[in-house]
Design a protein around this motif. Structure first.
Motif, mmCIF file in Angstrom:
data_model
loop_
_atom_site.group_PDB
_atom_site.id
_atom_site.type_symbol
_atom_site.label_atom_id
_atom_site.label_comp_id
_atom_site.label_asym_id
_atom_site.label_seq_id
_atom_site.Cartn_x
_atom_site.Cartn_y
_atom_site.Cartn_z
ATOM 1 N N ALA A 35 0.838 -1.202 0.000
ATOM 2 C CA ALA A 35 0.000 0.000 0.000
ATOM 3 C C ALA A 35 0.873 1.252 0.000
ATOM 4 N N SER A 36 0.522 2.183 -0.884
ATOM 5 C CA SER A 36 1.276 3.426 -0.970
ATOM 6 C C SER A 36 0.860 4.384 0.137
ATOM 7 N N LEU A 37 1.835 5.122 0.586
ATOM 8 C CA LEU A 37 1.615 6.133 1.613
ATOM 9 C C LEU A 37 1.846 7.509 1.012
ATOM 10 N N ALA A 38 1.394 8.527 1.690
ATOM 11 C CA ALA A 38 1.764 9.890 1.334
ATOM 12 C C ALA A 38 3.233 10.068 1.728
ATOM 13 N N ALA A 39 3.928 10.924 1.019
ATOM 14 C CA ALA A 39 5.360 11.112 1.278
ATOM 15 C C ALA A 39 5.624 11.533 2.719
ATOM 16 N N ALA A 40 4.805 12.425 3.258
ATOM 17 C CA ALA A 40 5.011 12.890 4.638
ATOM 18 C C ALA A 40 4.854 11.741 5.629
ATOM 19 N N GLU A 41 3.857 10.900 5.409
ATOM 20 C CA GLU A 41 3.635 9.750 6.298
ATOM 21 C C GLU A 41 4.780 8.743 6.171
ATOM 22 N N ALA A 42 5.235 8.493 4.950
ATOM 23 C CA ALA A 42 6.346 7.563 4.741
ATOM 24 C C ALA A 42 7.611 8.077 5.425
ATOM 25 N N GLN A 43 7.861 9.366 5.317
ATOM 26 C CA GLN A 43 9.045 9.944 5.952
ATOM 27 C C GLN A 43 8.935 9.869 7.474
ATOM 28 N N ARG A 44 7.738 10.088 8.005
ATOM 29 C CA ARG A 44 7.527 9.996 9.442
ATOM 30 C C ARG A 44 7.768 8.566 9.928
#
Length: 143
Positions: free
Chosen positions: A52-61
């Motif tokens: 599942a893909s995440l938003a970039a901000a969530e992935a970085q967090r």
């Protein structure tokens, strides 16, 4: 959203048309084989083959919290598919960002690559790696 599914849908439709033609010309076995091959390719080249893909901000967090890499990808990319297949089950330890779904992710890739949207781009420990060797990344994820 439709752009992510365009190529797999065209592949599946083309395979179905070829399979129907084969069935009508008296080759039902070839029709079934072709339908299966095109169906498998459509699934592999679709977003379904990736975690599942995440938003970039969530992935970085999440990456900051657990140390897992952020992998920027896009559907239909043969290099992304190669990376995903070679990673196998350890691919779930990474945080995947579909740059076609997330403009922030696309901007992050452009910042890393000097303006291009070259994928896969992996950020591991704050260090970016553009189209890394799958074996190397697999070793990093296995730790």
């Amino acid at each position: 959203m439709a752009r992510r599914w365009l190529f797999p849908a065209l592949l599946a439709a083309g395979g179905a048309a070829i399979a129907v033609h084969q069935a009508r010309t008296g080759s039902p076995v070839a029709a079934v084989v072709l339908a299966l091959v095109f169906g498998v390719l459509a699934v592999l080249l679709s977003p379904l083959a990736f975690p599942a893909s995440l938003a970039a901000a969530e992935a970085q967090r999440r990456s900051a919290a657990d140390g897992g890499p952020v992998i920027y990808w896009r559907p239909g990319c043969q290099y992304c598919m190669r990376l995903r297949i070679r990673l196998g089950a350890v691919a779930r330890r990474a945080h995947w960002v579909d740059i076609w779904r997330d403009p922030e992710g696309a901007a992050a890739v452009r910042a890393i690559t000097g303006g291009d949207e070259t994928v896969p781009t992996v950020v591991l420990g704050g260090e970016p790696h553009v189209n890394p060797d799958p074996g190397w990344l697999r070793g990093q994820l296995a730790r």
